[in-house]
Write an enzyme that holds these catalytic residues in place. Sequence first.
Site, PDB file in Angstrom:
ATOM      1  N   ASN A  32       0.799  -1.223   0.000  1.00 57.49           N
ATOM      2  CA  ASN A  32       0.000   0.000   0.000  1.00 57.49           C
ATOM      3  C   ASN A  32       0.833   1.276   0.000  1.00 57.49           C
ATOM      4  OD1 ASN A  32      -1.624  -2.117   2.089  1.00 57.49           O
ATOM      5  ND2 ASN A  32      -2.708  -1.421   0.258  1.00 57.49           N
ATOM      6  N   ILE A  68       0.863   6.819  -0.541  1.00 61.61           N
ATOM      7  CA  ILE A  68       0.199   5.880   0.370  1.00 61.61           C
ATOM      8  C   ILE A  68      -1.251   5.671  -0.039  1.00 61.61           C
ATOM      9  CG2 ILE A  68      -0.471   5.463   2.778  1.00 61.61           C
ATOM     10  CD1 ILE A  68       1.785   7.591   3.475  1.00 61.61           C
ATOM     11  N   CYS A  69      -1.674   4.411  -0.049  1.00 59.01           N
ATOM     12  CA  CYS A  69      -3.085   4.094  -0.284  1.00 59.01           C
ATOM     13  C   CYS A  69      -3.723   3.769   1.062  1.00 59.01           C
ATOM     14  CB  CYS A  69      -3.207   2.904  -1.230  1.00 59.01           C
ATOM     15  SG  CYS A  69      -4.919   2.450  -1.619  1.00 59.01           S
ATOM     16  N   LEU A  70      -4.462   4.731   1.611  1.00 64.21           N
ATOM     17  CA  LEU A  70      -5.116   4.579   2.916  1.00 64.21           C
ATOM     18  C   LEU A  70      -6.378   5.419   2.915  1.00 64.21           C
ATOM     19  CD1 LEU A  70      -4.888   3.353   5.811  1.00 64.21           C
ATOM     20  CD2 LEU A  70      -3.727   5.471   6.474  1.00 64.21           C
ATOM     21  N   ASP A 126      -5.980  -3.932  -2.590  1.00 65.18           N
ATOM     22  CA  ASP A 126      -6.204  -2.518  -2.904  1.00 65.18           C
ATOM     23  C   ASP A 126      -4.842  -1.823  -2.853  1.00 65.18           C
ATOM     24  OD1 ASP A 126      -7.391  -0.067  -3.406  1.00 65.18           O
ATOM     25  OD2 ASP A 126      -7.866   0.301  -1.299  1.00 65.18           O
TER      26      ASP A 126
END
Length: 221
Positions: free
Chosen positions: A79, A87-89, A120
């Site tokens: 992520n 960042i994927c959050l 994801d």
Amino acid sequence: MDARLRRVNKEIADCKNDKASKITIDLIDDNPFHLIGAFDGPEGTPYEGGRFQVDIVIPENYPFQPVKMKFITKVYHPNVSSASGAICLDILKDAWSPVLTLKSTLISLQSLLCSPEPRDPQDAEVAKHYMTSRSSFEDTARYWTMVYAGGPGDKSGAGKAGKSGERDEIAMAGLDKAHVAQFEALGFERAKVIDVLRRLNYRGANVANINDDRIVEELLK
């Protein structure tokens, strides 16, 4: 003093007063709206023993807009972009709430290191590695932690830097040395072999799904 500055100053002060979390927030060039956050890698993960820095930009409408964060320290994680630190959050996007703070958001990043979401991903190649061979992924993440975040590395001694302290590019890519040597022996340059095997996710059980001809075809391009 405007409301945004009051809020940020209070959050920085609160963080300084909380010694237990070991989370720090510092100003960049005395700018209260451009910060560096830092936290320790979580225990029991490949990131344990590392110290991770995060670039933080406070938007004009904070706290009604999410803060912008990206890793300064390179991290091998599904992520987190291994190239840019993006960042994927969800809380940095649609799930942001004004009740969240800089410290709680950094704690969420720390938790993300404990619980990757490979379906994801921010970095698709790293996510494929994670789903193909968990143990190989953890070895690679541990090696990155040693190289970039000051971590202890693999206690078994595997994957450590060379005698002169140089990085092991095969370990950085999460590949098997024997696989790289196999195609080097055919006359291909090591860097090219590493790049192709990494892109094809030539790891773990996936090795059986990729025949040598396919790899040579890619190497000849």
